[in-house]
Design a protein around this motif. Structure first.
Motif, PDB file in Angstrom:
ATOM      1  N   HIS A 150      22.710  32.343  15.667  1.00 15.05           N
ATOM      2  CA  HIS A 150      21.256  32.501  15.671  1.00 15.05           C
ATOM      3  C   HIS A 150      20.485  31.191  15.723  1.00 15.05           C
ATOM      4  CE1 HIS A 150      22.058  31.535  11.499  1.00 15.05           C
ATOM      5  NE2 HIS A 150      20.763  31.391  11.255  1.00 15.05           N
ATOM      6  N   SER A 151      21.170  30.054  15.509  1.00 13.02           N
ATOM      7  CA  SER A 151      20.440  28.787  15.397  1.00 13.02           C
ATOM      8  C   SER A 151      20.839  27.750  16.433  1.00 13.02           C
ATOM      9  CB  SER A 151      20.644  28.200  13.994  1.00 13.02           C
ATOM     10  OG  SER A 151      22.017  27.888  13.783  1.00 13.02           O
ATOM     11  N   SER A 181      15.116  23.101   9.451  1.00 14.57           N
ATOM     12  CA  SER A 181      13.717  23.348   9.107  1.00 14.57           C
ATOM     13  C   SER A 181      13.052  24.415   9.965  1.00 14.57           C
ATOM     14  CB  SER A 181      12.920  22.044   9.209  1.00 14.57           C
ATOM     15  OG  SER A 181      12.959  21.525  10.538  1.00 14.57           O
ATOM     16  N   LYS A 182      13.518  24.605  11.211  1.00 15.06           N
ATOM     17  CA  LYS A 182      12.876  25.553  12.119  1.00 15.06           C
ATOM     18  C   LYS A 182      13.761  26.750  12.462  1.00 15.06           C
ATOM     19  CE  LYS A 182       9.125  23.064  12.672  1.00 15.06           C
ATOM     20  NZ  LYS A 182       7.805  23.525  12.185  1.00 15.06           N
ATOM     21  N   THR A 183      14.804  26.976  11.692  1.00 13.43           N
ATOM     22  CA  THR A 183      15.688  28.104  11.970  1.00 13.43           C
ATOM     23  C   THR A 183      14.925  29.421  11.901  1.00 13.43           C
ATOM     24  OG1 THR A 183      17.523  26.906  10.925  1.00 13.43           O
ATOM     25  CG2 THR A 183      17.826  29.256  11.299  1.00 13.43           C
ATOM     26  N   LEU A 189      12.182  38.383  15.119  1.00 14.48           N
ATOM     27  CA  LEU A 189      11.668  37.202  15.820  1.00 14.48           C
ATOM     28  C   LEU A 189      12.760  36.585  16.699  1.00 14.48           C
ATOM     29  CD1 LEU A 189       9.550  35.449  13.031  1.00 14.48           C
ATOM     30  CD2 LEU A 189       8.747  36.875  14.939  1.00 14.48           C
ATOM     31  N   LEU A 190      13.977  36.645  16.216  1.00 16.27           N
ATOM     32  CA  LEU A 190      15.086  36.132  17.025  1.00 16.27           C
ATOM     33  C   LEU A 190      15.241  36.953  18.301  1.00 16.27           C
ATOM     34  CD1 LEU A 190      17.479  34.195  17.367  1.00 16.27           C
ATOM     35  CD2 LEU A 190      18.884  35.861  16.142  1.00 16.27           C
ATOM     36  N   LEU A 191      15.109  38.271  18.210  1.00 11.69           N
ATOM     37  CA  LEU A 191      15.194  39.112  19.401  1.00 11.69           C
ATOM     38  C   LEU A 191      14.127  38.726  20.422  1.00 11.69           C
ATOM     39  CD1 LEU A 191      15.920  42.692  17.988  1.00 11.69           C
ATOM     40  CD2 LEU A 191      17.524  41.126  19.100  1.00 11.69           C
ATOM     41  N   GLU A 192      12.920  38.413  19.963  1.00 16.74           N
ATOM     42  CA  GLU A 192      11.859  37.971  20.875  1.00 16.74           C
ATOM     43  C   GLU A 192      12.276  36.685  21.588  1.00 16.74           C
ATOM     44  OE1 GLU A 192       8.154  37.597  18.852  1.00 16.74           O
ATOM     45  OE2 GLU A 192       8.166  39.655  18.074  1.00 16.74           O
ATOM     46  N   ASP A 193      12.895  35.766  20.832  1.00 18.62           N
ATOM     47  CA  ASP A 193      13.352  34.513  21.432  1.00 18.62           C
ATOM     48  C   ASP A 193      14.474  34.771  22.438  1.00 18.62           C
ATOM     49  OD1 ASP A 193      13.130  31.698  21.585  1.00 18.62           O
ATOM     50  OD2 ASP A 193      14.941  31.471  20.379  1.00 18.62           O
ATOM     51  N   LEU A 194      15.342  35.726  22.147  1.00 15.29           N
ATOM     52  CA  LEU A 194      16.424  36.058  23.078  1.00 15.29           C
ATOM     53  C   LEU A 194      15.872  36.671  24.364  1.00 15.29           C
ATOM     54  CD1 LEU A 194      19.137  37.533  20.671  1.00 15.29           C
ATOM     55  CD2 LEU A 194      18.964  35.214  21.586  1.00 15.29           C
ATOM     56  N   HIS A 195      14.791  37.444  24.256  1.00 11.73           N
ATOM     57  CA  HIS A 195      14.163  38.004  25.462  1.00 11.73           C
ATOM     58  C   HIS A 195      13.654  36.878  26.358  1.00 11.73           C
ATOM     59  CE1 HIS A 195      13.262  41.923  23.020  1.00 11.73           C
ATOM     60  NE2 HIS A 195      14.538  41.793  23.344  1.00 11.73           N
ATOM     61  N   ASN A 207      15.239  21.625  16.286  1.00 14.82           N
ATOM     62  CA  ASN A 207      15.210  21.579  14.819  1.00 14.82           C
ATOM     63  C   ASN A 207      15.582  22.918  14.178  1.00 14.82           C
ATOM     64  OD1 ASN A 207      14.139  18.855  14.883  1.00 14.82           O
ATOM     65  ND2 ASN A 207      12.175  19.765  15.437  1.00 14.82           N
ATOM     66  N   GLU A 208      16.414  23.698  14.848  1.00 13.92           N
ATOM     67  CA  GLU A 208      16.840  24.985  14.299  1.00 13.92           C
ATOM     68  C   GLU A 208      18.250  24.936  13.721  1.00 13.92           C
ATOM     69  OE1 GLU A 208      16.070  28.553  16.600  1.00 13.92           O
ATOM     70  OE2 GLU A 208      14.674  27.431  17.873  1.00 13.92           O
ATOM     71  N   ASN A 209      19.070  24.062  14.266  1.00 10.35           N
ATOM     72  CA  ASN A 209      20.445  23.943  13.759  1.00 10.35           C
ATOM     73  C   ASN A 209      20.678  22.594  13.092  1.00 10.35           C
ATOM     74  OD1 ASN A 209      23.114  25.322  13.672  1.00 10.35           O
ATOM     75  ND2 ASN A 209      23.776  23.493  14.783  1.00 10.35           N
ATOM     76  N   VAL A 210      20.110  21.536  13.677  1.00  8.78           N
ATOM     77  CA  VAL A 210      20.144  20.199  13.082  1.00  8.78           C
ATOM     78  C   VAL A 210      18.756  19.594  13.262  1.00  8.78           C
ATOM     79  CG1 VAL A 210      21.190  17.909  13.129  1.00  8.78           C
ATOM     80  CG2 VAL A 210      22.591  19.914  13.667  1.00  8.78           C
ATOM     81  N   ASP A 211      18.140  19.164  12.182  1.00  2.55           N
ATOM     82  CA  ASP A 211      16.822  18.547  12.300  1.00  2.55           C
ATOM     83  C   ASP A 211      16.901  17.278  13.138  1.00  2.55           C
ATOM     84  OD1 ASP A 211      15.128  20.301  10.861  1.00  2.55           O
ATOM     85  OD2 ASP A 211      15.952  19.563   8.976  1.00  2.55           O
ATOM     86  N   GLY A 212      15.944  17.144  14.057  1.00  2.00           N
ATOM     87  CA  GLY A 212      15.907  15.972  14.915  1.00  2.00           C
ATOM     88  C   GLY A 212      16.720  16.109  16.189  1.00  2.00           C
TER      89      GLY A 212
END
Length: 264
Positions: A150-151, A181-183, A189-195, A207-212
């Motif tokens: 997911h990230s 920080s942004k996961t 909401l994840l489904l919307e991103d997958l669409h 910044n969803e899996n590693v910041d920066g």
């Protein structure tokens, strides 16, 4: 006690065509592999919900065939070198992996980024290869590591190949783990991103899996119903100011198209 990922037990009683002994042996190998340090038979018995006698027979056979190694002092087990043969043979003979390595090495060299390939295995994804670049900041990973679906850009590409129902079945009701920080932790909401990923043909993670770190991924198109597979690249926008997301997306999508020609 070693940090072991507990897996859902599979019922062997409902599958007459499945070998129970083989299934148990493979589950044992997976458990030993997931342990952070060598593990004993009693711990394995608890993890696998099997009797110590059954576990002992399994480890004896696997050790004799060199798929496990036994420490003579602690009498604990770790993965044996025999397992390397399968991975080496696969990497040397699989046309898709050979082409992917060539493409990812080219991407890494040209953009000075890290690049990856991963595939869905059951309900989780694992890295098939990881190519490290020479940028000041890199994200290290190893083939065989489990990937947060997911990230990561590569995980989102894999999920985008599935239906919404399949995605929710794999990820569960949430909230999803907040890794950076942004996961995105809300499954809806994840489904919307997958669409969005499906529509544009690539995934973007910032910044969803590693910041920066920014990562961009694309799905490998396969003519048959194989395991969903994807590639991605990752870089630090701070140190790699000459790379923008659209350029990275164009590069990774082109590489994915070329790799897809070798999918069978």
């Amino acid at each position: 006690m070693p940090d072991i990922i507990m897996r859902e037990r599979k019922s062997s009683d409902n599958h007459g065509s499945k070998s129970q002994s083989l299934d148990r042996g493979l589950e044992l190998l997976e458990a030993v592999n997931q342990a952070e340090k060598p593990i004993g038979t009693r711990e394995l018995a608890r993890v696998l919900d099997l009797s110590p006698a059954i576990v002992q027979r399994l480890v004896n056979t696997l050790t004799e065939r060199h798929y496990l190694q036994r420490d003579p002092d602690t009498k604990r087990y770790k993965i044996g070198y025999q397992t390397l043969i399968f991975g080496a043979s696969l990497m040397a003979r699989d046309a898709l992996l050979l082409e992917a390595r060539k493409e990812l090495e080219d991407v890494t060299r040209k953009l000075r980024v890290d690049s990856y390939m991963a595939a869905l295995q059951g309900r989780r994804a694992i890295y098939l290869m990881c190519i490290s670049g020479d940028a000041p900041v890199t994200v290290r990973a190893e083939a065989g590591e489990v990937i947060p679906l997911h990230s990561t850009a590569i995980g989102k590409c894999i999920l985008s190949s599935l239906s919404d129902e399949q995605v929710l079945d794999i990820l569960g009701p949430g909230p999803l783990p907040a890794i950076a920080s942004k996961t995105i932790t809300d499954p809806m909401l994840l489904l919307e991103d997958l669409h969005k990923t499906r529509e544009r043909g690539y995934a973007v993670v910032q910044n969803e899996n590693v910041d920066g770190i920014t990562s961009v991924g694309a799905l490998i198109t396969q003519p048959r119903a194989g395991a969903p597979t994807a590639i991605s690249l990752a870089f630090s926008p701070y140190f790699s100011k000459d790379i923008d997301v659209e350029e990275a997306a164009a590069v990774i999508k082109a590489a994915a198209r070329r790799i897809s020609r070798f999918a069978v």
